[in-house]
Design an enzyme around this catalytic site. Structure first.
Site, PDB file in Angstrom:
ATOM      1  N   HIS A 254       0.850  -1.184   0.000  1.00  0.00           N
ATOM      2  CA  HIS A 254       0.000   0.000   0.000  1.00  0.00           C
ATOM      3  C   HIS A 254       0.883   1.230   0.000  1.00  0.00           C
ATOM      4  CE1 HIS A 254      -3.157   2.818   1.147  1.00  0.00           C
ATOM      5  NE2 HIS A 254      -3.984   1.899   0.663  1.00  0.00           N
ATOM      6  N   GLU A 309      -8.044  -5.135  -0.056  1.00  0.00           N
ATOM      7  CA  GLU A 309      -8.581  -5.921  -1.164  1.00  0.00           C
ATOM      8  C   GLU A 309      -8.524  -7.423  -0.879  1.00  0.00           C
ATOM      9  OE1 GLU A 309      -9.972  -4.160  -3.312  1.00  0.00           O
ATOM     10  OE2 GLU A 309      -8.722  -2.606  -4.194  1.00  0.00           O
TER      11      GLU A 309
HETATM   12  N1  ACO Z   1       3.692  -7.854  -4.616  1.00  0.00           N
HETATM   13  C1  ACO Z   1       5.002  -7.945  -4.878  1.00  0.00           C
HETATM   14  N2  ACO Z   1       5.855  -6.909  -4.775  1.00  0.00           N
HETATM   15  C2  ACO Z   1       5.342  -5.735  -4.382  1.00  0.00           C
HETATM   16  C3  ACO Z   1       3.967  -5.560  -4.085  1.00  0.00           C
HETATM   17  C4  ACO Z   1       3.142  -6.688  -4.214  1.00  0.00           C
HETATM   18  N3  ACO Z   1       1.832  -6.616  -3.964  1.00  0.00           N
HETATM   19  N4  ACO Z   1       3.737  -4.288  -3.744  1.00  0.00           N
HETATM   20  C5  ACO Z   1       4.922  -3.657  -3.822  1.00  0.00           C
HETATM   21  N5  ACO Z   1       5.871  -4.532  -4.211  1.00  0.00           N
HETATM   22  C6  ACO Z   1       7.297  -4.236  -4.398  1.00  0.00           C
HETATM   23  C7  ACO Z   1       7.521  -3.530  -5.726  1.00  0.00           C
HETATM   24  O1  ACO Z   1       7.792  -4.443  -6.769  1.00  0.00           O
HETATM   25  C8  ACO Z   1       8.684  -2.632  -5.433  1.00  0.00           C
HETATM   26  O2  ACO Z   1       9.849  -3.388  -5.547  1.00  0.00           O
HETATM   27  P1  ACO Z   1      11.129  -2.836  -6.359  1.00  0.00           P
HETATM   28  O3  ACO Z   1      11.497  -1.564  -5.640  1.00  0.00           O
HETATM   29  O4  ACO Z   1      12.134  -3.946  -6.226  1.00  0.00           O
HETATM   30  O5  ACO Z   1      10.650  -2.592  -7.749  1.00  0.00           O
HETATM   31  C9  ACO Z   1       8.515  -2.276  -3.947  1.00  0.00           C
HETATM   32  O6  ACO Z   1       7.699  -3.306  -3.391  1.00  0.00           O
HETATM   33  C10 ACO Z   1       7.823  -0.946  -3.716  1.00  0.00           C
HETATM   34  O7  ACO Z   1       6.623  -0.933  -4.509  1.00  0.00           O
HETATM   35  P2  ACO Z   1       5.974   0.379  -5.124  1.00  0.00           P
HETATM   36  O8  ACO Z   1       5.267   0.035  -6.387  1.00  0.00           O
HETATM   37  O9  ACO Z   1       7.014   1.483  -5.175  1.00  0.00           O
HETATM   38  O10 ACO Z   1       4.934   0.771  -4.022  1.00  0.00           O
HETATM   39  P3  ACO Z   1       3.775   1.791  -4.229  1.00  0.00           P
HETATM   40  O11 ACO Z   1       3.532   2.455  -2.938  1.00  0.00           O
HETATM   41  O12 ACO Z   1       4.029   2.674  -5.399  1.00  0.00           O
HETATM   42  O13 ACO Z   1       2.556   0.839  -4.651  1.00  0.00           O
HETATM   43  C11 ACO Z   1       0.676  -0.529  -4.610  1.00  0.00           C
HETATM   44  C12 ACO Z   1       1.498   0.499  -3.831  1.00  0.00           C
HETATM   45  C13 ACO Z   1       0.355   0.009  -6.013  1.00  0.00           C
HETATM   46  C14 ACO Z   1      -0.635  -0.807  -3.875  1.00  0.00           C
HETATM   47  C15 ACO Z   1       1.513  -1.830  -4.716  1.00  0.00           C
HETATM   48  O14 ACO Z   1       1.846  -2.311  -3.442  1.00  0.00           O
HETATM   49  C16 ACO Z   1       0.800  -2.925  -5.540  1.00  0.00           C
HETATM   50  O15 ACO Z   1       0.918  -2.938  -6.751  1.00  0.00           O
HETATM   51  N6  ACO Z   1       0.061  -3.861  -4.849  1.00  0.00           N
HETATM   52  C17 ACO Z   1      -0.682  -4.891  -5.540  1.00  0.00           C
HETATM   53  C18 ACO Z   1      -2.008  -4.356  -6.058  1.00  0.00           C
HETATM   54  C19 ACO Z   1      -3.010  -4.114  -4.951  1.00  0.00           C
HETATM   55  O16 ACO Z   1      -3.159  -4.900  -4.005  1.00  0.00           O
HETATM   56  N7  ACO Z   1      -3.725  -2.991  -5.089  1.00  0.00           N
HETATM   57  C20 ACO Z   1      -4.748  -2.578  -4.140  1.00  0.00           C
HETATM   58  C21 ACO Z   1      -4.236  -1.468  -3.279  1.00  0.00           C
HETATM   59  S1  ACO Z   1      -5.382  -1.014  -2.019  1.00  0.00           S
HETATM   60  C22 ACO Z   1      -6.455   0.047  -2.786  1.00  0.00           C
HETATM   61  O17 ACO Z   1      -6.183   0.699  -3.751  1.00  0.00           O
HETATM   62  C23 ACO Z   1      -7.789   0.172  -2.202  1.00  0.00           C
END
Ligand code: ACO
Length: 368
Positions: A254, A309
């Protein structure tokens, strides 16, 4: 020829850490995993409130646990538009279209009001239920004004009243989905409002933003991923392979929470106590344990915990919704928050217009 000037101002990709609004609506404490609506804890609101009471709290600031909000009829112009959509249209696209047509048939004067918010929030569940029936070749069901919004939505979807426990479980989901600070779709709604556009336009834009899988599209993918994990014994292999492929684990991570999402905690309780829980709930709990361990190992620098989610998926399946309805149902729940932000933005408005750092070529002549 004038050179472009180097721009030394700070740039935050994704606006992370940038404070772009003041709000009295939702307090998201990412470090400690707390969520408050107008100061009230989300866990207490789920236990003691209903969605209409929470929506009214967000719109007006008043706590009236008996506040009643039934769904409202779908205007003829909207029904014509819904009937014209292909049955294969995504429910989110149908809802976005319905809100747009609804807005075209209203007089939505500036500034937006709680009455406008109430009218739109009462309309949208009827529109989504109508589309969900039309695409199955069934006729829409008229609202039952004796029912509150969430049982009313289920009634219009299924053509029969849901039992109290099922309606209560979906109501809990609507409450936790109602508001969440300046997330991407709420920010979109505030940007649109800041131009003095109308409430329906703001919500149309917000639905568009919520449609993306990184925001509201995750729970249907959660169901798919849990099935792909197969069994508790296979969970670790599947989690590692999924991440190694570059895919994300849906329902984890998140932008704000570094602790367990309090909405996921509330919904896990609801899911575990449901009468008709999906048979894969136990598997989901096993996959979660493994996913949290592997994510902590792979990303020691960034706490990646369960988000809302993940447990929204079993609750929504348990109340009988098909996964392709999940994102649009989340959009229905978020109507309260979006419209409350629209009202708040309008109350202290300044057009939202940030800057971009220019990275293109310096001034030059067109090729001869
Ligand atoms: N699975 C695997 N790796 C992850 C996940 C995940 N769910 N979430 C983050 N990471 C990793 C990324 O790959 C990144 O790694 P890297 O730096 O080696 O590339 C690191 O953690 C940081 O991730 P970011 O994308 O910079 O985090 P950000 O804060 O931008 O993204 C987000 C948050 C979009 C929710 C992300 O965690 C994600 O894509 N989660 C999966 C989708 C999801 O569950 N969405 C619902 C969110 S809740 C809502 O909107 C109501």
């Amino acid at each position: 020829m004038i050179e472009t000037q180097p721009d030394a101002r700070p740039y935050s990709p994704g606006l992370e850490g940038v404070v772009a609004a003041e709000t009295a609506l939702g307090y998201v404490d990412g470090e400690r995993g707390r969520l408050l609506y107008r100061g009230y804890r989300i866990g207490d609101l789920v236990e003691r409130g209903t969605y209409p009471a929470i929506a009214n709290l967000l719109w007006t600031g008043d706590w009236d646990p008996d506040h009643h909000l039934p769904t409202s009829p779908v205007p003829a112009a909207v029904m014509t538009a819904l009937r014209a959509l292909p049955a294969a249209a995504k429910p989110m696209d149908a809802l976005r279209t319905a809100v747009s047509v609804w807005g075209a048939a209203q007089t939505l004067d500036w500034p937006p009001t709680p009455e406008q918010a109430r009218a739109l929030t009462a309309f949208s569940p009827s529109a989504l239920a109508a589309f969900a029936r039309l695409r199955r070749g069934l006729e829409p069901v008229e609202p039952d004004s004796s029912l509150d919004l969430v049982p009313g939505f289920l009634y219009q979807l299924n053509g029969e009243r849901a039992d109290a426990a099922t309606a209560r479980a979906l109501d809990a989901y609507f409450i936790v989905g109602a508001e969440h600070g300046l997330n991407a779709s709420t920010f979109t709604a505030r940007v649109i409002t800041s131009t003095r556009s109308d409430l329906a336009s703001a919500v149309v834009g917000a639905i568009g933003a919520l449609k993306g899988p990184l925001h509201g599209g995750a729970p249907s993918e959660v169901v798919e991923q849990i099935h792909n994990a197969g069994s508790p014994a296979n969970a670790e292999k599947w989690v590692r392979e999924t991440i190694a492929k570059g895919d994300r684990l849906m329902g984890f991570g998140h932008r704000v929470y570094r602790a367990y999402d309090p909405r996921a905690a509330a919904l896990r309780k609801v899911a575990e106590s449901m009468e008709h829980k999906p048979d894969w709930l136990e598997l989901a709990i096993a996959v979660e344990d493994v996913a949290l361990r592997v994510l902590a190992e792979l990303h020691p620098e960034r706490a990646l915990k369960t988000n809302v989610e993940y447990y929204a998926a079993p609750v929504l399946m348990g109340v009988g919704l098909t996964p392709d309805l999940f994102p649009a149902t989340f959009a229905l729940a978020r109507h309260a928050g979006w419209t409350a932000h629209v009202i708040e933005q309008a109350g202290a408005n300044r057009i939202i217009r940030p800057d971009a750092r220019y990275t293109g070529p310096a001034e030059r002549d067109l090729p001869a």
